[in-house]
Design an enzyme around this catalytic site. Structure first.
Site, PDB file in Angstrom:
ATOM      1  CG  ASP A 250      87.063  17.429  25.426  1.00 18.38           C
ATOM      2  OD1 ASP A 250      87.803  16.459  25.232  1.00 18.38           O
ATOM      3  OD2 ASP A 250      87.007  18.035  26.502  1.00 18.38           O
TER       4      ASP A 250
ATOM      5  NE  ARG B 213      86.226   6.764  34.361  1.00 19.88           N
ATOM      6  CZ  ARG B 213      86.965   7.634  33.666  1.00 19.88           C
ATOM      7  NH1 ARG B 213      86.433   8.242  32.624  1.00 19.88           N
ATOM      8  NH2 ARG B 213      88.198   7.902  34.005  1.00 19.88           N
TER       9      ARG B 213
END
Length: 981
Positions: free
Chosen positions: A327, A494
């Protein structure tokens, strides 16, 4: 699963039913011991799981009104978890919202905002007893977290109205909700996979070897039975004068007698199947698992958490991993965002010591206002109810408030704006009225807020992905901003693009009307909302862009690189959007900057997906040919989203696997929990049957963890669902490197040697028994005493191999960590291959022949070995063979040992000493509880012969001398060759 247990049960029953040469105790006692130890070990591990489950299942729930589970009205207080899937009915917040964290579900610690299904539901809880809330329709169970929601008779419900089981209430004093899905019917439970009993590759190999040895046993028993009747075909051997048959034996059925003799030989040779192997393996796994918890390198001091083992049956599987599925959020990252850079009107700014050089008021307003962040004050009781919540803004210290956000990016931006603002120099506070929030959704990939300015005008601030904002912008520095966004992305940040739009009064009236109409629609509500959002979010003025760093966990990049060098392929499976997932993959080293990134995204049909896969396959072939021509390596990475993956797995599984196998790294984004498990199963069941490992920290990773051969749970900040359902749990991703490269390497080598050694020593044990039948006319006379038969595997030879399997270190741990490529040497179960199995088996037969015929040469011609002229008998011969065998197999293990501790010395030499001491006491005393004592004074008589001692030494040297030569050759000659190279 345990073939040997069933086999020994059959042997035990045969010994009870017919007259056999050995006592039933020789099979029954070891079988009972094995089953008892296995039951205690597995019972203990199940009890630990049961204890952890009870912490969750036993948590109290406050039920306001009972409706037999579904339909119950439940009260949940702040910081409590939701026991079932609830539809929100009431919140103590004036706007009828509540905030939750889903850390235990998906690892994300940011707040998510949920609202009431209808504003009139914000009523006093006590009126639930009197108020008819309407009729609610609950559709059938569907595992998809984003589809199939309950609906009211007068309004549909969406994901913002449903509170999932396992989430935690935050920043809200209390809420009331009605239970719609409970127990295993809740959305997250439907995404779980039924937990199956996992078996390691070593255990499967053991069963295969046992079948081969069972065939050897049957061959020896059948051959012995046939040869017995061949010998008895002569009259003098069929019924000698000293052993006359009874009348019943003469008249008995030949077929029944043949079967009875076959079963008797089967019992006589049955110890070639080592039942004690299983109990030793169980003890080795159980005791060895403690070393993981005791390893200080796997201890995380900040959270005071050590590694834990939930299933010790898979220790050796840690040394065979070929694929790691991980993950992203909370596993590779800390899920903590920090503002780093921004671009304002084409000018790039960098955050330095909490300050931003330059000032662009409109951009900063957009960052400060375009969000759904909530504020929690440390001293709420000091505020007077009904007072202006902004009355204390001027001069208010940021230390007195805490931000909660549905997106970690939003929280980072607001905190950055708060840090850059000097509250003591702000002349006054700007007041904006929030009119509408256009929530983020994965299709639009942006969110907006519509505000009323202090001057009375209306303005909309929008932020989102570059591809979701720039096409709708009509003004601003678009080219410069696009270049800055690309620069931020290359740094692993980001990115978000910020824009605004001013509304005239007429425009806002139309916007308000469209939004209200869409939000109150009873049919096609989602489609109408999308139309309204698209109508509003256009003609934007570009303001700039932001770069936020998603803080990676410590040493993630080094860990992924170490796994790659070890020959392990790493796949990242995440529910995040494409841009975010790629950004983190680049920053953590999963993707390299020079890597050729292939994409399988937004495929809408089977044909479109198949065509794209063929293009990717052709592209990979072209790169492969160019690499051969240009003599350089080009690595490939694949990015695939959940929707495209569903299409690929439906009809094009082989084509998809072909593309994946040619890629060094694969990233799957927008994945549902069950899709993660399907990807793991796809690789797990491929023709190569690789060993898979899944690692995650949230409930959405549970299916993946349970599907993989080995499941690793990360101890996140909140929630323990992944940890409870995992086989092993660690505090940080970086610990995975040592868990596999060191512990996995050690466990596999230890248990592989243990298994081979057990078969070897049992071949040494039982082959002389088979050879002895050629010299006793296949009369089923046992070579060893029954006590020796029982204690050989339990006492005389068990402890040295057990201690070896706990402490052996073929290579130093630091070397294993610094040279991950050593992990490749043990891959694909190489140490339990048929070649090594054949070597140990043939070695056992060779040593057995030396034991038997070495002793036979000494005693076979009626040679007098005692000073008084007395000759040795049958039991003395068997004891001599047994003595040589116990010493040789123990010293053989000593030659295989590379890492000596005081315990190795104690059990190695102690086992040999114990055998001598036990034999002296057993044969030197007349025991009143024994019916017969064939071994009385036999061992003492054997040791009193100098010739016997000479034979013991010569036979042992003959057996082990080739092994010594081999060790010297490998350790010195080959080592010198490697050094020279």
């Amino acid at each position: 699963r345990r073939i040997a247990n069933f086999y020994f049960l059959i042997i035990f029953l045969v010994q009870l039913m017919i007259d056999t040469p050995t006592s039933p105790v020789t099979s029954g006692l070891p079988l009972f011991f094995v089953i008892t130890v296995t039951s205690i070990k597995q019972g203990y591990e199940d009890w630990l799981r049961h204890k952890a489950d009870n912490e969750v299942n036993g948590a109290p729930v406050y039920v306001v009104r009972s409706g037999s589970l579904v339909g119950d009205i439940v009260r949940v207080a702040k910081d409590e978890t939701f026991p079932v899937d609830l539809v929100l009915l009431s919140s103590d917040r004036p706007d009828g919202t509540c905030h939750i964290t889903t850390a235990s579900l998906d690892g994300e610690t940011n707040l998510k905002r949920h609202s009431l299904s209808l504003t009139t539901f914000a009523v006093i809880p006590s009126s639930f007893y009197l108020l008819h809330l309407g009729e609610m329709k609950v559709p059938g169970h569907l595992s998809n977290l984003y589809l199939c929601f309950p609906s009211l008779s007068f309004r549909p419900l969406g994901p913002e109205n449903l509170l999932l089981r396992g989430a935690r209430l935050k920043n809200t004093k209390e809420i009331f909700g009605v239970a719609v899905y409970t127990g295993m019917e809740s959305k997250m439970a439907l995404n779980y996979k039924c937990k199956s009993q996992k078996r390691s590759a070593v255990e499967k190999s053991m069963n295969s070897f046992l079948i081969i040895y069972l065939c050897i046993l049957l061959f020896e028993a059948i051959l012995s039975t046939i040869l017995k009747y061949a010998w008895q075909s002569e009259e003098k051997w069929n019924e000698p004068f000293y052993n006359q048959k009874t009348e019943q034996e003469r008249n008995s059925s030949p077929i029944l007698k043949f079967i009875s003799d076959f079963l008797a030989f089967l019992v006589l040779y049955n110890f070639i199947i080592p039942i004690s192997l299983y109990v030793t393996v169980e003890m080795q796994k159980f005791l060895g698992s403690f070393f993981i918890g005791w390893d200080l390198d796997l201890y995380h001091e900040e959270s005071d958490q050590k590694a834990q083992v939930n299933t010790s049956d898979l220790n050796e599987e840690l040394g065979q991993v070929e694929y790691v599925f991980t993950d992203k959020t909370g596993t590779l990252t800390e899920n903590e965002m920090h503002f780093r850079e921004c671009s304002i009107n084409g000018t790039k700014y960098r955050e330095v010591n909490g300050k931003l050089m330059g000032e662009e008021l409109l951009f900063l307003k957009a960052v400060a206002l375009c969000h759904t962040v909530q504020i929690s004050y440390d001293q709420p009781d000091c505020m007077v109810p009904g007072s202006d919540p902004f009355s204390h803004v001027n001069g208010f210290s940021a230390n007195h408030m805490e931000y909660y956000a549905s997106s970690p990016d939003e929280k980072a931006l607001v905190e950055a704006f708060d840090t850059m603002t000097d509250h003591n120099t702000v002349p006054y506070a700007y007041r904006f009225k929030l009119l509408h929030v256009l929530e983020f959704d994965p299709n639009r990939r942006r969110m907006s807020v519509i505000l009323q300015t202090p001057s009375g005008g209306q303005i909309m601030f929008t932020k989102g992905a570059e591809s979701a904002i720039l096409p709708f912008a009509t003004s601003g520095e678009m080219e410069k901003t696009r270049l800055h966004v690309d620069e931020f992305a290359l740094k692993g940040l980001r990115t978000l693009v910020v824009a605004c739009r001013h509304f005239s009064p007429e425009q806002y009236t139309e916007v308000d009307r469209r939004l209200n109409a869409a939000r109150t629609a009873l049919q096609q509500r989602e489609e109408k909302l999308q139309e309204a959002f698209n109508f509003i979010e256009r003609d934007l003025q570009l303001l700039g862009a932001t770069g936020v760093e998603d803080k990676l966990q410590d040493k993630v990049q080094e860990t992924i690189e170490a796994l790659r060098l070890a020959g392990i392929k790493v796949w990242v499976l995440t529910g995040d959007k494409h841009e975010t997932a790629v950004s983190v993959s680049l920053s953590c080293g999963h993707f390299h900057r020079t890597m050729n990134i292939l994409e399988l995204l937004q495929q809408r049909s089977d044909n479109e997906c198949a065509e794209q896969l063929r293009r990717l396959a052709r592209s990979l072939c072209w790169y492969c040919l160019s690499r051969i021509k240009e003599d350089h390596v080009i690595q490939h990475g694949l990015v695939v989203d959940g929707a495209s993956l569903s299409l690929a797995l439906r009809e094009h599984e082989k084509l998809f696997m072909e593309v994946c196998k040619n890629c060094s790294a694969v990233l799957c984004c927008r994945m549902a929990p069950l899709q993660k498990a399907k990807v793991v199963r796809l690789i797990k069941t491929s023709p190569e049957k690789p060993i898979t490992l899944a690692v995650g920290d949230g409930a959405n990773d549970v299916s993946m963890i349970q599907e993989a051969h080995v499941g690793i749970g990360i101890m996140g900040k909140e929630g323990r669902q992944a940890v409870r359902n995992s086989d092993y749990a660690i505090a940080r991703f970086k610990f995975l490197a040592k868990l596999l490269l060191v512990h996995g390497h050690f466990y596999y080598i230890r248990i592989a040697t243990l298994v081979q050694y057990f078969f070897y020593k049992n071949v040494c044990f039982i082959t002389p028994q088979f050879l002895y039948q050629f010299f006793c006319l296949f009369s089923q006379q046992t070579l060893y005493d029954s006590v020796y038969l029982t204690l050989y595997n339990i006492c005389f030879t068990s402890l040295p191999i057990l201690v070896y399997s706990l402490f052996e270190q073929l290579v130093h741990p630091h070397v294993l960590q610094s040279k991950p490529a050593l992990y490749r040497d043990i891959s694909r179960n190489s140490m339990l291959s048929f070649r090594t199995f054949l070597y140990w088996t043939l070695l056992g037969f060779c040593h057995a022949f030396v034991f038997f015929f070495g002793s036979y040469i000494l005693m076979g011609e009626d040679t007098t070995l005692m000073g008084n002229g007395q000759m040795f008998g049958n039991w003395t011969f068997g004891t001599l063979v047994f003595t040589v065998m116990v010493i040789t197999v123990t010293l053989k293990l000593a030659l295989e040992t590379h890492f000596w501790t005081w315990m190795n010395h104690f059990v190695t030499w102690g086992s040999i000493a114990f055998y001598f001491i036990f034999s002296l006491f057993y044969g030197g005393i007349i025991w009143p509880f024994l019916h017969t004592q064939d071994m009385y004074f036999v061992f003492v008589q054997l040791l009193s012969s100098g010739s016997a001692w000479f034979a013991i030494i010569i036979i042992i040297i003959t057996c082990l001398f080739p092994d010594v030569i081999k060790k010297v050759f490998y350790r010195h000659l080959l080592k010198g060759t490697i050094t020279a190279v």
